[in-house]
Design an enzyme around this catalytic site. Structure first.
Site, PDB file in Angstrom:
ATOM      1  N   HIS A 137     -13.768  18.938  -6.270  1.00 38.42           N
ATOM      2  CA  HIS A 137     -14.587  19.248  -7.454  1.00 38.42           C
ATOM      3  C   HIS A 137     -15.229  20.732  -6.411  1.00 38.42           C
ATOM      4  CE1 HIS A 137     -18.578  20.090  -5.168  1.00 38.42           C
ATOM      5  NE2 HIS A 137     -18.615  19.100  -4.476  1.00 38.42           N
TER       6      HIS A 137
ATOM      7  N   SER B 253     -12.203  18.738  -0.535  1.00 39.35           N
ATOM      8  CA  SER B 253     -13.576  18.424  -1.484  1.00 39.35           C
ATOM      9  C   SER B 253     -12.613  18.462  -3.126  1.00 39.35           C
ATOM     10  CB  SER B 253     -14.352  18.494  -1.368  1.00 39.35           C
ATOM     11  OG  SER B 253     -15.115  18.794  -2.455  1.00 39.35           O
TER      12      SER B 253
ATOM     13  N   CYS C 145     -25.942  24.272  -1.309  1.00 38.36           N
ATOM     14  CA  CYS C 145     -26.318  22.863  -0.450  1.00 38.36           C
ATOM     15  C   CYS C 145     -27.759  23.030   0.330  1.00 38.36           C
ATOM     16  CB  CYS C 145     -25.273  22.220   0.266  1.00 38.36           C
ATOM     17  SG  CYS C 145     -23.612  22.627  -0.268  1.00 38.36           S
TER      18      CYS C 145
ATOM     19  N   GLN D 282     -13.279  25.652   1.052  1.00 36.59           N
ATOM     20  CA  GLN D 282     -13.509  26.438  -0.218  1.00 36.59           C
ATOM     21  C   GLN D 282     -11.857  27.133  -0.752  1.00 36.59           C
ATOM     22  OE1 GLN D 282     -15.502  27.238  -2.075  1.00 36.59           O
ATOM     23  NE2 GLN D 282     -17.595  26.434  -1.820  1.00 36.59           N
TER      24      GLN D 282
ATOM     25  N   THR E  69     -13.281   0.124  -0.785  1.00 34.48           N
ATOM     26  CA  THR E  69     -12.353   0.274  -2.006  1.00 34.48           C
ATOM     27  C   THR E  69     -12.356   1.818  -2.506  1.00 34.48           C
ATOM     28  OG1 THR E  69     -13.699  -1.635  -2.535  1.00 34.48           O
ATOM     29  CG2 THR E  69     -12.233  -1.140  -4.240  1.00 34.48           C
TER      30      THR E  69
HETATM   31  C1  LIG Z   1     -19.010  21.692  -1.467  1.00 34.29           C
HETATM   32  C2  LIG Z   1     -19.068  22.455   0.389  1.00 34.29           C
HETATM   33  C3  LIG Z   1     -18.805  21.410   1.116  1.00 34.29           C
HETATM   34  C4  LIG Z   1     -19.489  19.877   0.936  1.00 34.29           C
HETATM   35  O1  LIG Z   1     -18.244  19.111   0.138  1.00 34.29           O
HETATM   36  P1  LIG Z   1     -18.804  17.914  -0.739  1.00 34.29           P
HETATM   37  O2  LIG Z   1     -17.558  17.410  -0.976  1.00 34.29           O
HETATM   38  O3  LIG Z   1     -20.067  18.109  -1.998  1.00 34.29           O
HETATM   39  O4  LIG Z   1     -19.512  16.955  -0.116  1.00 34.29           O
HETATM   40  C5  LIG Z   1     -18.316  21.386   2.323  1.00 34.29           C
HETATM   41  N1  LIG Z   1     -18.020  22.812   3.360  1.00 34.29           N
HETATM   42  C6  LIG Z   1     -17.682  23.762   2.162  1.00 34.29           C
HETATM   43  C7  LIG Z   1     -17.873  25.523   2.780  1.00 34.29           C
HETATM   44  C8  LIG Z   1     -18.224  23.811   0.757  1.00 34.29           C
HETATM   45  O5  LIG Z   1     -17.894  25.109   0.426  1.00 34.29           O
END
Ligand SMILES: *Cc1c(COP(=O)(O)O)cnc(C)c1O
Length: 382
Positions: free
Chosen positions: A199, A197, A324, A177, A239
């Site tokens: 996204h 991450s 999640c 985050q 890959t």
């Molecule tokens: C979204 C999130 C994750 C998981 O990330 P993904 O790429 O969706 O597996 C892990 N930790 C935190 C703090 C998140 O906000």
């Protein structure tokens, strides 16, 4: 549709999509192939690796691309646990960590590891003295998130890094985050491992990375989770997701350029929203308001069930708890760790803003929330 759930995921920035497109069409080569097409793909991955490394003050060989933060978290914690178990089997983490971290730790407890799940203060922040008193000679890993996904509080990373290094343990911070939203330098903060991450900062889903410190004297060794082919320095075979990696790199580059301007603009929107919501009676903000990321506010609405509120808000996307763990009917473990009752925890809404929110959306959200809160309270006779 007004989207205020940017901590669950973000829209891909159009500029990121544009960079990715050629790799979904003509530039489809395998980055490991030695012909010219392959070299082109591997050059693009190299650029992305540099862009991501630059964003966090790392070296390119310290970046391992993965399928997301969950995989990076698994690789970091299990990889360290397996590699360093002769040194010790004690891990320290926080009760407010993301479920990916907590679930890996719970798994390791079944394998003979001992995990200290430290409570936080009512404001969501770690008490550093508690950490100091918990660290031991056999502590191998301290895992504490940079920014909490539900309430946005920023942990004192520099102090955690220093205390951790003093006992010779490794410091992992879940940066999911934080990366791309606030300045974060792995050297300044003493971070050894950092999952990320794409996204969560306007890149595509299904791609992430793990920073693994490789510079002496603090070179981290990791046991791989995925074997086969020896990609990513043997730490993550398979890959490469060239399209995703290129997108993550571009997202990192954009984030670095806009870090300050995003923070200022979105921060103002968040503050306006928060101040307006606080005008509604029976509301309060969860978590420390000073040490907090600019994009999120988590608000308790007395006498309102958060599921009913979310339903009532119809075209406004907000959340209660983390996306999640949304399959779970338990109250948010983060809010419970702040010392709330279950009823209180079930009365909270997370508004998480992002780069694509606009000023004209804020009054619409405030109006809608006022209306729904009023209706819910009237129904419950409050
Ligand atoms: C979204 C999130 C994750 C998981 O990330 P993904 O790429 O969706 O597996 C892990 N930790 C935190 C703090 C998140 O906000």
């Amino acid at each position: 549709m007004i989207y205020l759930d940017n901590n669950a995921t973000t829209r891909i920035d159009p500029r990121v999509l544009e960079t990715m497109m050629p790799f979904l069409t003509d530039n489809f080569a395998n980055a490991a192939s030695t012909h010219a097409f392959g070299v082109g793909a591997s050059e693009a991955v190299k650029t992305a690796r540099q862009q991501l490394a630059d964003l966090i003050g790392a070296q390119t060989h310290e970046i391992v691309f993965t399928s997301g933060a969950t995989e990076a978290i698994n690789l970091a914690i299990k990889g360290v646990a397996e590699q360093y178990q002769a040194k010790g089997k004690h891990i320290v983490t926080l009760q407010t960590e993301h479920s990916a971290v907590l679930d890996v730790c719970k798994h390791l407890e079944t394998k003979g590891f001992e995990v200290s799940y430290l409570p936080v203060q009512p404001n969501g922040l770690l008490d550093l003295d508690l950490l100091k008193n918990t660290l031991r000679k056999d502590t191998v890993l301290v895992s504490m998130m940079a920014v909490n996904n539900e309430i946005g509080v920023v942990q004192p990373l520099k102090e955690i890094g220093r205390l951790t290094r003093e006992v010779g343990a490794l410091f992992m911070t879940d940066g999911t985050q934080a990366v791309g939203k606030m300045p974060l330098n792995v050297d300044e903060l003493g971070i050894d491992l950092m999952p990320m991450s794409a996204h969560k900062f306007y890149g595509p889903k299904g791609v992430g990375a793990l920073f693994v410190r490789q510079r002496r004297p603090n070179r981290v060794k990791l046991e791989a989770l995925l074997h086969g082919g020896g990609h990513e320095g043997g730490k993550r075979s398979g890959t490469l997701n060239v399209t995703g990696i290129v997108g993550m790199g571009r997202a990192a580059e954009l984030a670095q350029k806009q870090l300050q301007s995003d923070a200022e603009r979105v921060g103002k929107l968040r503050d306006t929203l928060e101040n307006e919501l606080l005008q509604i009676s029976g509301t309060r903000i969860n978590g420390n308001r000073e040490n907090r990321l600019y994009n999120v506010t988590n608000v308790l609405f007395e006498g309102c069930d958060s599921d009913a509120l979310i339903m009532g808000l119809e075209n406004i996307a907000v959340s209660n708890g983390s996306a999640c763990t949304s399959a779970s009917i338990d109250p948010s473990h983060v809010l419970m760790a702040l010392g709330m009752t279950e009823t209180e925890a079930f009365s909270c809404i997370r508004f998480s803003l992002g780069r694509f929110n606009t000023a004209d959306e804020i009054p619409q959200v405030v109006e809608a929330v006022k209306k729904v809160v009023g209706e819910l309270r009237a129904m419950s006779g409050g």
